[in-house]
Motif scaffolding. Structure first.
Motif, short mmCIF file in Angstrom:
data_model
loop_
_atom_site.label_atom_id
_atom_site.label_comp_id
_atom_site.label_asym_id
_atom_site.label_seq_id
_atom_site.Cartn_x
_atom_site.Cartn_y
_atom_site.Cartn_z
N SER A 1 0.84 -1.21 0.00
CA SER A 1 0.00 0.00 0.00
C SER A 1 0.87 1.25 0.00
N GLU B 1 -7.33 0.29 -0.61
CA GLU B 1 -7.56 -0.87 0.26
C GLU B 1 -8.76 -0.58 1.16
N ASP C 1 -5.73 -1.78 -4.86
CA ASP C 1 -5.12 -2.27 -3.61
C ASP C 1 -5.99 -3.34 -2.98
N GLU C 2 -5.58 -4.59 -3.17
CA GLU C 2 -6.22 -5.76 -2.58
C GLU C 2 -7.74 -5.81 -2.77
MG LIG Z 1 -1.89 -2.84 2.22
#
Ligand SMILES: [Mg+2]
Ligand SMILES: Nc1ncnc2c1ncn2[C@@H]1O[C@H](COP(=O)(O)OP(=O)(O)O)[C@@H](O)[C@H]1O
Length: 237
Positions: A41, A83, A158-159
């Protein structure tokens, strides 16, 4: 499209990125894989201008974004799906999407909304509902849709699978595959290495702030040593 060289990022007392170099070509999907706390991140937040680079360079096309502010980075078409999704719960689905279009100065706020609804029909059905009332998977779709509203030339994810049930993860990744087929340039951060390697052309593995391995995704996925050392533990499913 994206060229990061020797990037260093520090937080108070924590050396989060240690000389990271990485690039993403136009139309490529590149995965950045690594365990919790690896610095994933931090890397995209540095690209987005949300955390300062101590040294190194971040270039997108002909622009040196290293010292740019977040709003200037997004105006350049570098858009992040953060995220944890971070949708605005008290606003409707449509309002969240319209906000995404503010990255494009002067563009009508509903331009692009039909494309998002085509990719995620559930968002059209729910367009007047509050974003906070959506399921986690629908919120992830909304977060992706919001970024698409700004016409990204580089999409940072992000994820996107974080905390979602396997069937929902498949839906989200099917949509990402469509974006790839449309030629979207994507940097995908994931702990779910199997999925990320399936979708991406190339991948980098980040561990404790350093790139420890990189290569074609198919080669990495086929390498038993790599799988055992770095990719054995997928995000909980
Ligand atoms: Mg992260
Ligand atoms: N805002 C912050 N302040 C201080 N330390 C942070 C901050 N954000 C992240 N870190 C630390 O930096 C390291 C990398 O974190 P992060 O980039 O979030 O990793 P990842 O996304 O790979 O899980 C971790 O040790 C984390 O605790």
């Amino acid at each position: 499209m994206l060229d990061i060289s020797d990037l260093e990022v520090h937080y108070d007392g924590i050396h989060a990125l240690r000389g990271v170099s990485l690039n993403v070509g136009t139309g490529e999907v590149v995965a950045l894989i690594g365990p919790n706390g690896a610095g994933k991140s931090t890397l995209i937040n540095a690209v987005s201008g949300l955390v300062p680079a101590a040294s190194g360079a971040i270039r997108v096309g002909n622009d040196d974004l290293t010292r740019f502010k977040p709003w200037t980075v997004s105006a350049k078409g570098v858009l992040q799906v953060p995220e944890g999704r971070q949708v605005f719960s008290e606003m409707t689905v449509l309002e969240n999407l319209q906000l995404g279009a503010t990255a494009l100065h002067g563009r009508p706020r509903d331009a692009g909304v039909e494309d998002v609804f085509e990719l995620f029909p559930i968002l059209e059905e729910r367009s007047s509902q509050l974003a906070g009332s959506l399921s986690g998977g629908q919120q992830q779709m909304l977060a992706i849709g919001r970024a698409l509203m700004g016409s990204p030339k580089l999409l940072l994810l992000d994820e996107p699978s974080l905390g979602l049930a396997p069937v929902v993860i498949s839906q989200v990744f099917a949509a990402l595959k469509k974006l790839k087929e449309q030629g979207m340039t994507i940097l995908l951060i994931e702990q779910n290495a199997t999925l990320a390697l399936e979708l991406s052309n190339r991948a980098y593995i980040l561990d404790q702030g350093r790139i420890v391995l990189s290569g074609d995704s198919a080669d990495l996925a086929a390498d038993e040593g790599v799988v055992a050392h770095y990719l054995g533990v997928d995000a909980e499913e």
